[in-house]
Design a protein around this motif. Structure first.
Motif, PDB file in Angstrom:
ATOM      1  N   CYS A 108       0.832  -1.215   0.000  1.00  0.00           N
ATOM      2  CA  CYS A 108       0.000   0.000   0.000  1.00  0.00           C
ATOM      3  C   CYS A 108       0.863   1.259   0.000  1.00  0.00           C
ATOM      4  O   CYS A 108       0.594   2.202  -0.751  1.00  0.00           O
ATOM      5  N   TRP A 109       1.883   1.299   0.835  1.00  0.00           N
ATOM      6  CA  TRP A 109       2.707   2.493   0.918  1.00  0.00           C
ATOM      7  C   TRP A 109       3.480   2.744  -0.368  1.00  0.00           C
ATOM      8  O   TRP A 109       3.644   3.895  -0.784  1.00  0.00           O
ATOM      9  N   GLU A 110       3.935   1.688  -1.014  1.00  0.00           N
ATOM     10  CA  GLU A 110       4.717   1.896  -2.235  1.00  0.00           C
ATOM     11  C   GLU A 110       3.860   2.151  -3.464  1.00  0.00           C
ATOM     12  O   GLU A 110       4.259   2.901  -4.354  1.00  0.00           O
ATOM     13  N   SER A 111       2.697   1.504  -3.544  1.00  0.00           N
ATOM     14  CA  SER A 111       1.885   1.610  -4.770  1.00  0.00           C
ATOM     15  C   SER A 111       0.666   2.497  -4.619  1.00  0.00           C
ATOM     16  O   SER A 111       0.115   2.965  -5.617  1.00  0.00           O
ATOM     17  N   GLY A 112       0.191   2.703  -3.389  1.00  0.00           N
ATOM     18  CA  GLY A 112      -0.991   3.525  -3.160  1.00  0.00           C
ATOM     19  C   GLY A 112      -2.303   2.790  -3.348  1.00  0.00           C
ATOM     20  O   GLY A 112      -3.372   3.391  -3.232  1.00  0.00           O
ATOM     21  N   LYS A 113      -2.259   1.489  -3.628  1.00  0.00           N
ATOM     22  CA  LYS A 113      -3.494   0.753  -3.897  1.00  0.00           C
ATOM     23  C   LYS A 113      -4.293   0.499  -2.627  1.00  0.00           C
ATOM     24  O   LYS A 113      -3.762   0.617  -1.504  1.00  0.00           O
ATOM     25  N   ALA A 114      -5.555   0.161  -2.798  1.00  0.00           N
ATOM     26  CA  ALA A 114      -6.412  -0.197  -1.669  1.00  0.00           C
ATOM     27  C   ALA A 114      -5.920  -1.495  -1.040  1.00  0.00           C
ATOM     28  O   ALA A 114      -5.338  -2.346  -1.704  1.00  0.00           O
ATOM     29  N   ARG A 115      -6.183  -1.648   0.248  1.00  0.00           N
ATOM     30  CA  ARG A 115      -5.678  -2.823   0.960  1.00  0.00           C
ATOM     31  C   ARG A 115      -6.251  -4.123   0.389  1.00  0.00           C
ATOM     32  O   ARG A 115      -5.555  -5.142   0.333  1.00  0.00           O
ATOM     33  N   LYS A 116      -7.509  -4.104  -0.033  1.00  0.00           N
ATOM     34  CA  LYS A 116      -8.087  -5.331  -0.597  1.00  0.00           C
ATOM     35  C   LYS A 116      -7.350  -5.734  -1.875  1.00  0.00           C
ATOM     36  O   LYS A 116      -7.237  -6.929  -2.189  1.00  0.00           O
ATOM     37  N   ASP A 117      -6.847  -4.752  -2.628  1.00  0.00           N
ATOM     38  CA  ASP A 117      -6.062  -5.073  -3.818  1.00  0.00           C
ATOM     39  C   ASP A 117      -4.672  -5.573  -3.439  1.00  0.00           C
ATOM     40  O   ASP A 117      -4.090  -6.405  -4.145  1.00  0.00           O
ATOM     41  N   ALA A 118      -4.153  -5.090  -2.311  1.00  0.00           N
ATOM     42  CA  ALA A 118      -2.879  -5.619  -1.812  1.00  0.00           C
ATOM     43  C   ALA A 118      -3.050  -7.054  -1.341  1.00  0.00           C
ATOM     44  O   ALA A 118      -2.155  -7.886  -1.527  1.00  0.00           O
ATOM     45  N   PHE A 119      -4.201  -7.359  -0.747  1.00  0.00           N
ATOM     46  CA  PHE A 119      -4.437  -8.738  -0.321  1.00  0.00           C
ATOM     47  C   PHE A 119      -4.482  -9.678  -1.520  1.00  0.00           C
ATOM     48  O   PHE A 119      -4.054 -10.846  -1.433  1.00  0.00           O
ATOM     49  N   ALA A 120      -4.979  -9.197  -2.649  1.00  0.00           N
ATOM     50  CA  ALA A 120      -4.989 -10.035  -3.855  1.00  0.00           C
ATOM     51  C   ALA A 120      -3.578 -10.483  -4.217  1.00  0.00           C
ATOM     52  O   ALA A 120      -3.379 -11.588  -4.745  1.00  0.00           O
ATOM     53  N   GLU A 121      -2.588  -9.643  -3.940  1.00  0.00           N
ATOM     54  CA  GLU A 121      -1.199 -10.022  -4.212  1.00  0.00           C
ATOM     55  C   GLU A 121      -0.729 -11.120  -3.262  1.00  0.00           C
ATOM     56  O   GLU A 121      -0.056 -12.079  -3.678  1.00  0.00           O
ATOM     57  N   VAL A 122      -1.062 -10.981  -1.995  1.00  0.00           N
ATOM     58  CA  VAL A 122      -0.736 -12.028  -1.021  1.00  0.00           C
ATOM     59  C   VAL A 122      -1.371 -13.348  -1.451  1.00  0.00           C
ATOM     60  O   VAL A 122      -0.725 -14.407  -1.461  1.00  0.00           O
ATOM     61  N   LEU A 123      -2.632 -13.283  -1.800  1.00  0.00           N
ATOM     62  CA  LEU A 123      -3.363 -14.479  -2.214  1.00  0.00           C
ATOM     63  C   LEU A 123      -2.710 -15.132  -3.425  1.00  0.00           C
ATOM     64  O   LEU A 123      -2.506 -16.353  -3.457  1.00  0.00           O
ATOM     65  N   HIS A 124      -2.362 -14.329  -4.420  1.00  0.00           N
ATOM     66  CA  HIS A 124      -1.829 -14.887  -5.657  1.00  0.00           C
ATOM     67  C   HIS A 124      -0.461 -15.545  -5.444  1.00  0.00           C
ATOM     68  O   HIS A 124      -0.180 -16.606  -6.025  1.00  0.00           O
ATOM     69  N   VAL A 125       0.382 -14.945  -4.622  1.00  0.00           N
ATOM     70  CA  VAL A 125       1.687 -15.551  -4.350  1.00  0.00           C
ATOM     71  C   VAL A 125       1.512 -16.869  -3.603  1.00  0.00           C
ATOM     72  O   VAL A 125       2.157 -17.883  -3.931  1.00  0.00           O
ATOM     73  N   ALA A 126       0.636 -16.877  -2.599  1.00  0.00           N
ATOM     74  CA  ALA A 126       0.412 -18.108  -1.840  1.00  0.00           C
ATOM     75  C   ALA A 126      -0.158 -19.206  -2.742  1.00  0.00           C
ATOM     76  O   ALA A 126       0.287 -20.360  -2.697  1.00  0.00           O
ATOM     77  N   LEU A 127      -1.142 -18.865  -3.556  1.00  0.00           N
ATOM     78  CA  LEU A 127      -1.735 -19.845  -4.469  1.00  0.00           C
ATOM     79  C   LEU A 127      -0.702 -20.397  -5.441  1.00  0.00           C
ATOM     80  O   LEU A 127      -0.661 -21.606  -5.712  1.00  0.00           O
ATOM     81  N   THR A 128       0.142 -19.507  -5.970  1.00  0.00           N
ATOM     82  CA  THR A 128       1.145 -19.933  -6.941  1.00  0.00           C
ATOM     83  C   THR A 128       2.170 -20.868  -6.299  1.00  0.00           C
ATOM     84  O   THR A 128       2.537 -21.902  -6.877  1.00  0.00           O
ATOM     85  N   ALA A 129       2.636 -20.514  -5.110  1.00  0.00           N
ATOM     86  CA  ALA A 129       3.615 -21.346  -4.413  1.00  0.00           C
ATOM     87  C   ALA A 129       3.040 -22.730  -4.135  1.00  0.00           C
ATOM     88  O   ALA A 129       3.690 -23.762  -4.363  1.00  0.00           O
ATOM     89  N   ARG A 130       1.806 -22.775  -3.627  1.00  0.00           N
ATOM     90  CA  ARG A 130       1.202 -24.064  -3.295  1.00  0.00           C
ATOM     91  C   ARG A 130       0.933 -24.895  -4.543  1.00  0.00           C
ATOM     92  O   ARG A 130       1.183 -26.108  -4.571  1.00  0.00           O
ATOM     93  N   TYR A 131       0.434 -24.254  -5.591  1.00  0.00           N
ATOM     94  CA  TYR A 131       0.101 -24.989  -6.822  1.00  0.00           C
ATOM     95  C   TYR A 131       1.330 -25.680  -7.395  1.00  0.00           C
ATOM     96  O   TYR A 131       1.304 -26.884  -7.688  1.00  0.00           O
ATOM     97  N   TYR A 132       2.412 -24.928  -7.577  1.00  0.00           N
ATOM     98  CA  TYR A 132       3.590 -25.540  -8.195  1.00  0.00           C
ATOM     99  C   TYR A 132       4.251 -26.562  -7.276  1.00  0.00           C
ATOM    100  O   TYR A 132       4.813 -27.564  -7.742  1.00  0.00           O
TER     101      TYR A 132
END
Length: 531
Positions: A108-132
């Motif tokens: 949020c501090w670096e990009s200015g995005k809403a927190r829910k959009d920042a959570f989407a990044e957390v979600l995507h990294v976790a999903l990607t790590a687990r999937y592979y």
């Protein structure tokens, strides 16, 4: 605050202005950069415009050193077991979920995005790590293939790591796009040298730190920092494969440089993504989805919607529902969950967005809602904006805005709407809203986009890691996610073992007799249904 709220802007009494990163925290992150120039550049938060940190800068010599370290680490890493690599990805999965508050704060501090959009990044990294991690053997194990002479030969295909992958990641999704593309590269046995965008270096560095905490060797993932024209070319000159996310213009330059070296490149580039709201669509559902499609991450999303084609039968109801939802959005710049849409990242993004809207209005378009920069919210804030009456004479008709601006178009004929959705050079993402999902899938096949979501904006494909994701036409080449997302980082090696006999005349046959016997065998194999 809603779209109509005016705020006094008083930086001296703005609670957001008190934010500062601890020096030790910054040092722990920036020490990861391979940089010996002595030069540095300040990074700033778009929430207040204040400086966040000082980032050491790399040069071509530092890129050389980063690749030297990465190659040494990769030679050891390639000999580790696939199960061990998978286990480290699962550790990363847990670390990302455990540290999500810290990650979201920094995003949020670096990009200015809403927190829910920042959570989407957390979600995507976790999903990607687990999937592979869970599918590693499916993608990378040696495979038996059909032999020319079954029983007399054994044929296998191996997946061999390319070596060191160069990643050039963007600022708009600074955590997921700095990490997710590299995870399958590591799993396949490669090392990574990454050049994150200068505006979001700290988030990318936090990703590198988490990888090391998960157990990945430090030099397996090295980071360089600096302007693309200065260190981007050296990175491509050293890499065994290049992964880039960004503009189409830059992507073409990278493709040319990669082609000169005969190395592969995956490129996710620009888009002018459409939504089709068909005559039988659930209007409320379509309006809700359209808000997310257009204004997630303030429209600074490669798969964000900038064009909406709505059927005559539902157009008026849809526009009313959509505009009402946009007006009700909670706009802000900060770390709270209540914010629906955050700020743009820079003055350049504000300038482009402002120019597109101004040009459209000057040429006759109507602003249904929004249309203004809002420095009272944050220095680079721009309202979510809906335009009607956009024509080909206007810049925003065919050019990507990459901001919170969408144009509405009414259509009478479905075939015409599909043709208009396919108009232009891009083909990244699309959405179709209809109650008839079979019809939605049929329409999707006729849309020239790499991903198409039915009754969803973009998240259905984005979060389905087993499905490939990427662009057609000027929106790029190659795919992330799924099997293609990891196979791009490998070379296929075919190994055939001749068990008995040889593929040449034997048993007293001459060349002509061998050819006749082989021909008879081919005809027999066809009758038997062999491939």
């Amino acid at each position: 605050m809603s779209l109509e709220t005016e705020l006094p802007h008083d930086p001296e009494h703005d609670p957001r202005a008190s934010y500062a990163l601890e020096p030790d925290t910054v040092r722990a992150l920036t020490d990861r950069i391979v940089a010996t120039t002595g030069r540095s550049e300040a990074s700033y938060t778009p929430i207040t415009g204040q400086p966040l940190a000082t980032i050491p800068q790399s040069d071509a010599g530092d890129v050389d050193e980063a690749f030297r370290r990465a190659r040494a680490a990769q030679q050891v890493w390639a000999r580790t077991s696939l199960d061990h690599r998978s286990e480290l990805l699962l550790r990363l999965h847990d670390l990302v979920l455990d540290r999500q508050a810290e990650i979201m704060d920094l995003v949020c501090w670096e990009s200015g995005k809403a927190r829910k959009d920042a959570f989407a990044e957390v979600l995507h990294v976790a999903l990607t790590a687990r999937y592979y991690a869970r599918t590693a053997h499916r993608h990378l194990d040696t495979e038996r293939r059909g032999a020319f002479l079954p029983g007399l030969q054994r044929v296998e295909v191996n997946r061999i790591a390319k070596g060191v992958v160069g990643i050039i990641s963007p600022w708009n999704y600074p955590f997921t796009l700095a990490v997710c593309d590299g995870l399958p590269a590591l799993l396949a046995g490669n090392a990574v040298v990454i050049k994150p965008d200068a505006q979001t270096m700290l988030t990318a560095l936090l990703g590198a730190q988490l990888l090391e905490e998960a157990g990945f060797p430090r030099d397996l993932w090295t980071v360089v920092a600096g302007p693309g024209p200065e260190i981007g070319t050296p990175l491509i000159q050293h890499a065994d494969y290049v992964c880039f996310t960004g503009s189409t213009a830059t992507g073409k330059l990278i493709a040319q440089q990669a082609a000169e070296r005969l190395i592969g490149a995956s490129l996710e580039l620009g888009g002018k993504n459409p939504i089709l709201v068909l005559r039988d669509a659930d209007v409320a559902k379509a309006a809700e989805g359209a808000v997310r499609a257009c204004f997630s991450n303030s429209g600074q999303l490669c798969v964000s919607t900038e064009r909406m084609f709505v059927a005559d039968q539902v157009y008026d109801r849809f526009v009313t529902a959509f505009v009402d939802r946009v007006r009700a959005m909670n706009l802000g710049a900060g770390l709270g969950w209540e914010v629906d849409m955050g700020t743009l990242i820079s003055q350049n993004q504000v300038d482009v967005t402002t120019a597109h809207v101004r040009d459209a209005v000057e040429h006759g378009a109507t602003v249904l809602v929004g249309g203004r920069a809002r420095p009272d919210v944050a220095p680079y804030f721009f309202e979510p904006t809906v335009l009607e009456g956009v024509t080909p004479a206007m810049t925003c008709f065919g050019h990507e805005t990459f901001g919170p601006v969408v144009s509405l178009y009414r259509f009478h004929d479905e075939a015409e709407a599909i043709e208009r959705a396919n108009d232009g050079d891009y083909g990244l993402n699309a959405s179709v809203y209809t109650r008839d999902t079979a019809r939605g899938r049929e329409v999707a096949r006729r849309i020239k986009c790499g991903t198409v979501n039915v009754n969803e904006a973009f998240a259905a494909t984005f979060a389905s890691i087993d499905a490939e994701m990427g662009g057609m036409r000027q929106s790029g080449q190659g795919r992330r996610q799924g099997s293609e997302g990891i196979h791009r980082y490998t070379e296929t090696q075919s190994v055939a073992v001749q068990r008995v006999g040889r593929l040449s005349p034997m048993l007293g046959l001459d060349e002509e007799g061998f050819a006749k016997a082989t021909t008879a065998g081919l005809r027999l194999f066809k009758k038997l249904g062999r491939a």
